[in-house]
Design an enzyme around this catalytic site. Sequence first.
Site, short mmCIF file in Angstrom:
data_model
loop_
_atom_site.label_atom_id
_atom_site.label_comp_id
_atom_site.label_asym_id
_atom_site.label_seq_id
_atom_site.Cartn_x
_atom_site.Cartn_y
_atom_site.Cartn_z
N GLU A 110 0.95 -1.15 0.13
CA GLU A 110 0.08 0.07 0.08
C GLU A 110 0.81 1.14 0.10
OE1 GLU A 110 -2.26 -0.48 3.59
OE2 GLU A 110 -3.29 -2.14 2.90
N GLU A 112 1.84 5.19 -0.27
CA GLU A 112 1.20 6.53 0.03
C GLU A 112 2.21 7.38 -0.50
OE1 GLU A 112 -0.51 5.29 4.44
OE2 GLU A 112 1.54 6.41 4.23
N GLU A 310 1.07 -8.33 7.83
CA GLU A 310 1.27 -7.02 7.19
C GLU A 310 2.34 -6.24 7.97
OE1 GLU A 310 -0.85 -2.61 6.94
OE2 GLU A 310 -1.69 -4.07 8.45
#
Length: 421
Positions: A110, A112, A310
């Site tokens: 993920e 950013e 994660e």
Amino acid sequence: MWFTDILGTLKSFALTVEELEDALDGGLGFDGSSITGYNDIEESDMIAMPDPSTFQVFPWSPKENAVARMFCDVQTPDGDPYVGDPRHVLRRALERATEMGFDNFFVGPELEFFYFKDSNGTEPLDYGGYFDLTTLDAATSLRRETVLALQQFGIHVEYSHHEVAHSQHEIDLRFDDAMTMADKVMTYKTVVKEIATRHGVYATFMPKPLQNQNGSGMHTHQSLFQGDKNAFFDGDDQYFLSDTAKSFIAGQLRHARELSIIFAQNVNSYKRLVPGYEAPVYIAWSRKNRSALVRVPGFHPGQEKSTRMELRCPDPSANIYLTMAALLHAGLEGIEKGYELPEPMERNLYNLTHEEREKMGIESLPGSLGEAIEEAEKSELLYKALGEHVYNRLLNVKREEWDEYRMQVTPYELEKYLPIL
């Protein structure tokens, strides 16, 4: 034709359609001595061999003169894989997993990023916060256009949203096998920047551009599969984690400090890895607690294949190929040597004192690139994961960066010391 240097900087050169057949047959030569971390000038001839499976037309190129890209594997003039090619480093890690009986290493990073007015400063496009619908600025439409471009590239986007910091955003990609995902991440970063540039603004994956705001992370979801079976799932375990999963997680926790130079590779990365800004620095795992380095998302019945870990410390400036390779090696090391996973830490680790964390045996990630270099210099695992060439070249490049940084006299120092000393 795309490939990366050892820092993950995308390199490219173009050729006409008429030259493509020859390129696919024999590759294209280039000067490796001009690429960071590649060979010295006396042995600099390299071959870029296009990977036809990565062929994709740029969605923004004109139809009458369309432009496409392919990733390349870097080879020696003899046709052997080049040991300094980050794609080759990841491929070696995947071969180790295959030898240990795992058919797939799935990852879902993920990433950013920030939008700024231009590359000369940090003036934001919006002042929104987490999940805010920022209707009065350009960021929402920019993000939407980026998602559409990614879909045209064949990249499956799960969702996108505003992040915690001002003008900070996130677009999440659906998980895929590690090599495919690494190529997708390089494409993703290029598309984000390209769409921003076309709208006259600047997108950056710098980990910590704003002093009093959260930095940008690259939370990385990971799982191993044997055929169609998720090797991380065990329905009889209290955490629904198999012994394989527990040892894999334990491997990444045990080796986190020495791998820090890979997943947090810049001086600026360690400005993000400080308590209080949602970036985890304490080496522990949990199921719900986001202050720990590793989080195991909750299990939902019927979703055994979604069982995963994660890792929350990487940032998007990392070389994605080397990051995936190093993380996989650390996890496999844990499985191979039977590392024991400690109990989860469900307390907010930021609220503990240094003495309390020390008593509980909770270590921290390195506090600076200099400390990360010292850890990497002692790491047998990192040497094995990267290979001698990349390991030595990366350390040399990072030592130069750290020395360059240490010689800087910053505005902070002038403001603090000049009036009183």
